[in-house]
Design a protein around this motif. Sequence first.
Motif, mmCIF file in Angstrom:
data_model
loop_
_atom_site.group_PDB
_atom_site.id
_atom_site.type_symbol
_atom_site.label_atom_id
_atom_site.label_comp_id
_atom_site.label_asym_id
_atom_site.label_seq_id
_atom_site.Cartn_x
_atom_site.Cartn_y
_atom_site.Cartn_z
ATOM 1 N N LEU A 1 -3.406 12.330 -8.824
ATOM 2 C CA LEU A 1 -3.638 13.721 -8.528
ATOM 3 C C LEU A 1 -3.758 13.923 -7.006
ATOM 4 C CD1 LEU A 1 -6.461 14.839 -11.007
ATOM 5 C CD2 LEU A 1 -3.918 15.356 -10.892
ATOM 6 N N THR A 2 -4.270 12.868 -6.289
ATOM 7 C CA THR A 2 -4.238 12.756 -4.613
ATOM 8 C C THR A 2 -2.816 12.852 -4.197
ATOM 9 O OG1 THR A 2 -6.524 11.799 -4.604
ATOM 10 C CG2 THR A 2 -4.882 11.724 -2.510
ATOM 11 N N SER A 3 -2.170 12.074 -4.661
ATOM 12 C CA SER A 3 -0.591 12.246 -4.239
ATOM 13 C C SER A 3 0.017 13.559 -4.631
ATOM 14 C CB SER A 3 0.183 11.101 -5.337
ATOM 15 O OG SER A 3 1.674 10.988 -4.787
ATOM 16 N N ALA B 1 -4.185 6.999 1.408
ATOM 17 C CA ALA B 1 -4.814 5.543 1.643
ATOM 18 C C ALA B 1 -6.166 5.483 1.177
ATOM 19 C CB ALA B 1 -4.269 4.915 3.050
ATOM 20 N N ILE B 2 -6.965 6.679 1.754
ATOM 21 C CA ILE B 2 -8.314 6.273 1.572
ATOM 22 C C ILE B 2 -8.813 6.496 0.377
ATOM 23 C CG2 ILE B 2 -10.472 7.818 2.299
ATOM 24 C CD1 ILE B 2 -9.385 8.796 4.835
ATOM 25 N N SER C 1 -6.898 6.038 -2.230
ATOM 26 C CA SER C 1 -6.542 4.683 -3.268
ATOM 27 C C SER C 1 -7.736 3.678 -2.972
ATOM 28 C CB SER C 1 -5.301 4.341 -2.696
ATOM 29 O OG SER C 1 -4.349 5.412 -2.900
ATOM 30 N N LEU C 2 -8.064 3.458 -1.771
ATOM 31 C CA LEU C 2 -9.115 2.371 -1.337
ATOM 32 C C LEU C 2 -10.319 2.567 -2.236
ATOM 33 C CD1 LEU C 2 -9.851 -0.167 -0.070
ATOM 34 C CD2 LEU C 2 -10.555 1.107 1.994
ATOM 35 N N ILE C 3 -10.909 3.904 -2.083
ATOM 36 C CA ILE C 3 -12.243 4.193 -2.695
ATOM 37 C C ILE C 3 -12.015 4.214 -4.256
ATOM 38 C CG2 ILE C 3 -14.079 6.084 -2.862
ATOM 39 C CD1 ILE C 3 -13.317 6.978 -0.173
ATOM 40 N N ALA C 4 -11.023 4.720 -4.750
ATOM 41 C CA ALA C 4 -10.714 4.858 -6.095
ATOM 42 C C ALA C 4 -10.698 3.454 -6.861
ATOM 43 C CB ALA C 4 -9.515 5.551 -6.525
ATOM 44 N N ALA C 5 -9.887 2.423 -5.977
ATOM 45 C CA ALA C 5 -9.709 1.077 -6.608
ATOM 46 C C ALA C 5 -11.087 0.496 -6.566
ATOM 47 C CB ALA C 5 -8.853 0.309 -5.373
ATOM 48 N N LEU C 6 -11.945 0.597 -5.733
ATOM 49 C CA LEU C 6 -13.470 0.010 -5.717
ATOM 50 C C LEU C 6 -14.314 0.488 -6.810
ATOM 51 C CD1 LEU C 6 -14.046 0.102 -1.656
ATOM 52 C CD2 LEU C 6 -13.765 -1.883 -2.985
ATOM 53 N N ASN C 7 -14.092 1.968 -6.946
ATOM 54 C CA ASN C 7 -14.788 2.559 -7.884
ATOM 55 C C ASN C 7 -14.350 1.998 -9.223
ATOM 56 O OD1 ASN C 7 -16.588 4.948 -9.077
ATOM 57 N ND2 ASN C 7 -14.684 5.208 -9.860
ATOM 58 N N ALA C 8 -13.037 1.908 -9.546
ATOM 59 C CA ALA C 8 -12.508 1.457 -10.567
ATOM 60 C C ALA C 8 -13.073 -0.121 -10.986
ATOM 61 C CB ALA C 8 -11.115 1.100 -10.621
#
Length: 590
Positions: free
Chosen positions: A294-296, A269-270, A272-279
């Motif tokens: 890769l996190t999954s 969850a963490i 995915s959220l940070i990766a979405a904001l970064n994207a």
Amino acid sequence: MKLISDQTKQVFRDLKSALSIAANSHKRLFGWSVVLWIFWGSLRLVIPVVGALVISHIQGSFDTQIMTGVLIFWIIINSSLGNINNFFDFIFWDWMEPLRLFCHNHLFKQNFKQLLNTPLIVLENQQSAKVVSTITTLNQTVSMILMNFMRLFTRAVAWIGSVLILLKEKPSFALIVFVFWILSCFSDIKIVKRFSKVDELEKMRIDNDAQKTDHLDNMVNINTLQIQDEVVNDITEKLENYAWFSFRSYMKEDVARVVTFLCNIIPIAITSLIAALNAIQTKDIGSFVLITGLTSSMVGTGSGISFFAGVLVKQLKTYRKLTDELKYDHSLDLKLGRGKLPDGGSIEIKNITFTYPDSKIPVLKDLSLKIKQGDRVAIIGNSGMGKSTLINVMQHAYEIQSGEVIINGKNVQKISLKSLKQNLTYINQHPIFWRHKTIRENLLMFNPKANDAELYRVLNLANLLDEITQKEKGIDSKVTALSAGQKQRLALARAFLRHTPIIIMDEPTANLDTHAQTKVLEGIKNLSKVKGHKPTVIFASNVPAEIASANRILLLEKGQIVEDGTPKKLMNNEKSKTYKRLKKYKALFQ
């Protein structure tokens, strides 16, 4: 630290040994299995990387709506990745079945051959039935080690790959996931330790059942002593202890599972959220796919690594215990050659000494003896004087510490086991048969070429034919339909069928009633009446009627022959120890 290092080395030695068994069972199938499993296991690593590359390449070619659809599709694939991997897991388990069966056959052949070549003394100590059951359990353990090692190995490939790529691309994300993976490991270890509680719970259940059965068997005593309340309270207390122990055990396991679940969900969850904001900021959707994928992979495979590692170590301990049960002191191994035994039935023993491994006192000490072809020898003596040991040494079932056993002029240590057994038949007081086979089948195992006329002839010589033909199915009756005395005579029939020059028996009528003894003794006397075949017959016995059928008596005391002579000579000498032992039965020797 040294203890931990030694234990780790032992785990790797056991793992190498177990995988060697699996690989040797069917090399080609094992090789393909490893390749396929690595391929399926690598999906967790390959899909995120390939997905990120593809999306990075095409993201500028499509509008926002299409890319949103692509991302939704990716999220579905990524969330399903664990289930896809498990699906292939189940398929592979089915495909592994042939390998597991080959593994079973390989183990069975390997260990059963060892069992057949094991010295008789070891079989008596370890009990052959226990060894056979150990072989079967060992097969199951090796199969599970193979399965769990492959699971662990393929998850390790995906996990290490994910960590390396993520550390290079986004080290902060890798560290977050790594911390949660450590926490997940601890909870998984708790769950694995719970398996030992299952063993403890099972022991408690068995103990409770045994106690209840014991009380039920003692109902009369319970009523007589008027202790009904005490018994009820005793059983109730044990059941309550069992219930609370199981509740606490399962509660701890469930708490550990919750921790593992949270440690798996939170980092996904963490990140995915940070990766979405970064994207969104960088407009790099490929980065989002790579990080979330890769996190999954790290979380899913990491949890599997810690769990399967714990299970594998437990299985390897079981494997070591089982392999230890199949080991024995190789100093007891029989010394064998490749020579062929010459024709004849003479036996010479020169200065033999034999001591059991767990004793310092020799059972046989500097014993010498000559037996001519066609002799009928009775070996007598009190229990523990070495009668059974001597006849086992004669047939090379035990390896002597010093001296020589010579049959027909050749040392048994220079004769092949096959040649020795082809020239010798052994009958003990509890002959063993194939219980699931018929009388005919049991006989044919000893001479497959024998026809019905030959089978009926040997049954007649063994004084058993009339009783068998009276049965509804006759010679095709199950061997389990025979009494102890009839089985003893069937063992004699097998000896007639083999036509061996030497027949050795260990108290063949000791546990039979008088009528059955008479029938068996008549069969034994017929051994020397077969035209053109007069075997050497040797038997250990304290049964007067058996001893009277011999033409030579050997009296053993403390591992030495103290008297040797014909029945007539010894029974006519009132100073003879044999006479003093058998004077009540002197009429049998007239």
